[in-house]
Design an enzyme around this catalytic site. Structure first.
Site, short mmCIF file in Angstrom:
data_model
loop_
_atom_site.label_atom_id
_atom_site.label_comp_id
_atom_site.label_asym_id
_atom_site.label_seq_id
_atom_site.Cartn_x
_atom_site.Cartn_y
_atom_site.Cartn_z
N HIS A 562 0.84 -1.20 0.00
CA HIS A 562 0.00 0.00 0.00
C HIS A 562 0.87 1.25 0.00
O HIS A 562 0.70 2.15 -0.84
CB HIS A 562 -0.90 -0.02 1.23
CG HIS A 562 -1.85 1.14 1.32
ND1 HIS A 562 -3.18 1.03 1.00
CD2 HIS A 562 -1.67 2.43 1.69
CE1 HIS A 562 -3.76 2.20 1.17
NE2 HIS A 562 -2.86 3.07 1.60
N GLU A 563 1.82 1.33 0.92
CA GLU A 563 2.66 2.52 1.03
C GLU A 563 3.55 2.69 -0.19
O GLU A 563 3.83 3.81 -0.62
CB GLU A 563 3.49 2.47 2.31
CG GLU A 563 2.67 2.45 3.59
CD GLU A 563 1.73 3.64 3.75
OE1 GLU A 563 1.98 4.69 3.12
OE2 GLU A 563 0.76 3.52 4.50
N HIS A 566 1.78 4.61 -2.88
CA HIS A 566 1.91 6.06 -2.73
C HIS A 566 3.30 6.51 -3.22
O HIS A 566 3.42 7.53 -3.91
CB HIS A 566 1.75 6.45 -1.26
CG HIS A 566 0.36 6.39 -0.76
ND1 HIS A 566 -0.70 7.02 -1.39
CD2 HIS A 566 -0.17 5.77 0.33
CE1 HIS A 566 -1.81 6.80 -0.70
NE2 HIS A 566 -1.52 6.05 0.33
N HIS A 569 3.59 6.62 -6.94
CA HIS A 569 2.80 7.76 -7.45
C HIS A 569 3.68 9.02 -7.42
O HIS A 569 3.70 9.81 -8.38
CB HIS A 569 1.56 7.95 -6.59
CG HIS A 569 0.48 8.75 -7.24
ND1 HIS A 569 -0.70 9.05 -6.59
CD2 HIS A 569 0.40 9.35 -8.45
CE1 HIS A 569 -1.46 9.78 -7.39
NE2 HIS A 569 -0.81 9.99 -8.51
#
Length: 778
Positions: A562-563, A566, A569
């Site tokens: 998940h991290e 980010h 991105h």
């Protein structure tokens, strides 16, 4: 979801148009659906020597940094950040430069040439300040040295105070208005520059910039009140609730016999009833294991209690937000907040939530029926007894997430290696450990990864601070320390036009040197860019000689994926303006990349990337049964998102508004498990502060991520063409392009492009899982 989140403008002293958006802590997507595959899968690229290095460096206990660099430096390679005092010096230097640049912008109407540079200069001003504030935010949360933390607190407060001034700077607003009113200047702005200008414009207006002086003063007063009340509210959400008083006789038959025996011995030794505090291990054990209903009810009541003062704090906060919105001409705080989000309005949010609830309710009702049957069998009652709030965990104990196929233990290094291989397959990008100079990192645990594109070279850097230690915040977080932006057209010399004072020029030098680091030309891209720097914070167990490498539980693997969503991105964002770079995008869009990353862990072929030798068998799982109670939890999340909208609606300004009554009414009208009179859980709903009126965002992005996964990656998760399409249509634009336009193009759904209320409802109909079991089939 916590601490370092996407900031609502009123949640921090820093103001909106210089906002520094972070991320949601990892939230795990609950259901893990069955997998479907195309006939032919893209073959995974083999592991590289760099991948093997990652395993060794993360898994060996106390592995030394692979560095031949002997010359000491400062934090993140900034030679001027060697001491806490030097950080304060950098802040002073940056404030001076910011003041000079502010003066340049306010004088822009005197020069036609300068008017064309206003948007660029506003973005530079934002970047100048955010570069220091973001660094201060990281240091005060992650640095183990109290003197550094103290200096970061000082810097943070001073820089945010200056931002408050800028946010209500009438001359800056007037200049921007002149820019947007000039057809020739507007025509010169590209789509990204125009969107950046509109971000500044909207944020100025949200700050009451065009109000008469008396009302503007009221706006500032309300903003300060909201900040104070918000901090008080968060402190109270974390405060201990009074204990439940449990009689030893009520714990007979505990499923956890060892814990039950210890509790009974404790009661016998003290010769009194047990005091069980909400949130404690004992409380959790009782909720999961106590056959008698009464102790569970008592623990539930204690955990969901509030003092009148706690309720009053929340309601004051909600009223102040409502008054602030009315002051700037908006019907409610939700109307004010959602203007620049994908949803655009609270009415559209409710269309999304209603559609999602319509889909989820049948599955949740069926799950409740199963629990009711379990309760009937347990208590020998009449058919289908009511499931109460304290029954949920007993009749359907939560189970930790698990991979869809059997896997050997996964070490931290193995998972990072798998991530690198996944990125190479999808995007032609790898993670490569790089040297750390003395003084570059704040703790010896920190590792530095280069993100390397096979054609463009280094895209940016990820500093990974992954092990738990005393004083370090819990949970997981992604910090953007520096965004990408174009720098070769900065015209920085214009900031110093007319400055003859050598002391001023000297004071500005540290900030100029700070800004000049990590700039490069990227092949195939016009201009020179500032490369992004991000930090990942987690709290994994440190490897040791006795225990060996860090073995991640499956929920920790999900967190890391998940991290890293980010982080990538941020890495792929190649916008000319930092205000729209990477994760600096709409609150209800920013979680899409991170949630999509979790979906890749549903694929056995992706999981095979964790094996450097290719020995993990890839097999489609058999019947992948899901916990039916997860649909109950999803339904609850929908209710909480609806409650958030109610709490930020015009209703809060009614003289007799009662947050507890509103909660009870919502559960009576739309809930499945009855509201329990005497409880007031809302005082623990901490996200009402940081995510006021936007709590729906995570559900919304889960729905979009599921759709993207199904359409682009489900049948061939390592497909390079799909990876490039996703990277080029979504990740690279950050907030520089309308997210509805990005989603509609990526999914080939032109009907979604305008992002109206019907589009929101359609996303709700997409569901938030890949596939949900038909009621009755489990």
């Amino acid at each position: 979801m916590h601490a370092h989140t996407i900031r609502n403008v009123l949640a921090k002293p820093a103001k909106a148009h210089f906002r520094f958006r972070g991320c949601l802590h990892a939230q795990k997507s609950s259901q893990r659906p069955p997998l479907r595959y195309a006939t032919t899968l893209s073959a995974p690229a083999p592991a590289s020597p760099d991948d093997a290095d990652i395993i060794a460096d993360f898994d060996l206990p106390q592995a030394p940094h692979r560095s031949s660099i002997l010359t000491p430096t400062g934090l993140f390679g900034h030679s001027l950040l060697t001491t806490p005092a030097s950080f304060i010096n950098l802040a002073d230097s940056t404030l001076l430069r910011a003041q000079l640049l502010t003066r340049r912008i306010t004088n822009a109407r005197g020069s036609r040439e300068e008017l064309f540079k206003v948007v660029k200069n506003l973005d530079r001003l934002s970047d100048m300040l955010c570069g220091v504030i973001d660094l201060a935010e990281l240091i005060r949360n992650a640095h183990p040295d109290p003197s550094w933390v103290q200096s970061a607190e000082h810097v943070y407060e001073r820089m945010c105070e200056f931002m408050n001034v800028l946010n209500t700077h009438v001359e800056l607003y007037e200049v921007l208005r002149a820019v947007l009113a000039d057809p020739q200047v507007v025509k010169s702005l590209g789509p990204e520059a125009h969107e950046t200008a509109l971000i500044f414009w909207r944020d100025f207006e949200k700050s009451g910039i065009n109000l008469p002086p008396a009302q503007r003063t009221k706006f500032v007063s309300l903003s300060t009140e909201i900040l104070v009340l918000g901090r008080q509210f968060l402190n109270e959400t974390a405060s201990a609730r009074p204990p439940a008083v449990i009689k030893p006789s009520e714990l007979k038959g505990l499923k956890d016999k060892a814990m039950g025996a210890r509790l009974r011995l404790q009661a016998e030794f003290t010769q009194r009833d047990l005091m069980v505090y909400p949130g404690s291990l004992q409380a959790q054990m009782i909720m999961h294991s106590a056959p008698q209903e009464e102790p569970r009810r008592k623990v539930y009541m204690a955990a969901n209690s509030s003092t009148p003062e706690q309720i009053e704090t929340l309601e004051k906060l909600l009223r102040a937000r409502g008054e602030l919105a009315r002051l700037v001409g908006k019907e409610s705080f939700a109307h004010m907040t959602l203007t620049d989000k994908m949803a655009k309005s609270p009415e559209s949010v409710m269309r999304f939530l209603e559609a999602l609830m319509d889909h989820t309710r049948p599955y949740a009702r069926q799950a409740l029926r199963i629990l009711s049957m379990r309760k009937q069998e347990h208590l020998h009652t009449e058919p289908f007894p009511t499931i109460q709030a304290w029954d949920r965990d007993y009749y359907c104990p939560p189970e930790p997430p698990a991979p869809p196929v059997a896997l050997p233990p996964l070490t931290l290094g193995t998972v990072f290696m798998g991530l690198s291989r996944l990125f190479r397959n999808l995007y032609g990008v790898t993670l490569r450990l790089t040297e750390v100079a003395p003084g570059e990192v704040w703790h010896s645990d920190v590792r530095k990864l280069e993100v390397v594109d096979e054609q463009s070279g280094v895209l940016g850097w990820i500093y990974a601070d992954l092990f738990a230690r005393r004083g370090k915040p819990g949970g997981a977080a992604h910090y953007t320390v520096r965004c990408s932006r174009r720098t070769d057209d900065d015209d920085e010399h214009g900031d110093f036009a007319g400055v003859r004072d050598e002391s001023v020029l000297g004071t500005a030098q540290p900030s100029r040197r700070f800004d000049a680091l990590n700039r490069t030309r990227i092949p195939g891209v016009e201009g020179t860019f500032q490369l992004p720097v991000v930090v990942l914070l987690c709290e994994f167990t440190r490897p040791s000689i006795s225990r060996g490498p860090t073995i991640l539980a499956w929920h920790e693997v999900l967190t890391l994926f998940h991290e890293m969503g980010h982080a990538m991105h941020s890495m792929f964002g190649r916008t000319e303006y930092q205000n729209v770079s990477g994760t600096r995008c709409a609150t209800d869009f920013v979680e899409l990349p991170s949630i999509l990353m979790e979906h890749f862990l549903n694929s056995p072929i992706v999981l095979s990337l964790f094996d450097v030798n290719g020995n993990v068998p890839i097999r489609q799982p058999g019947h992948h049964h899901e916990d039916p109670c997860r649909s109950i939890d999803t339904h609850t999340q929908i209710l909480l998102a609806a409650l958030d909208q109610i709490y930020h609606s015009p209703a809060v300004l009614a003289p007799r508004f009662d947050s507890t009554a509103a909660l009870a009414h919502l559960y009576d009208a739309r809930g499945l498990i009855p509201y329990v009179p005497g409880t007031s859980w809302q005082t623990q709903f901490g996200h009402l502060f940081g995510y006021g009126a936007t709590y729906y965002s995570y559900l919304f992005d889960r729905a979009i991520a599921s759709r993207v996964w199904r359409k682009l990656f489900l049948h061939d998760p390592l497909n390079r063409r799909m990876g490039e399409e996703y990277k080029n249509e979504v990740l690279r634009y950050g907030g520089g392009k309308d997210p509805w336009e990005m989603v509609s193009k990526l999914l080939d759904a032109p009907e979604m492009e305008n992002g109206d209320a019907e589009a929101m409802a359609e996303v709700g109909r997409w569901k938030i899982e890949d596939e949900v079991s038909v009621p009755g089939r489990h």
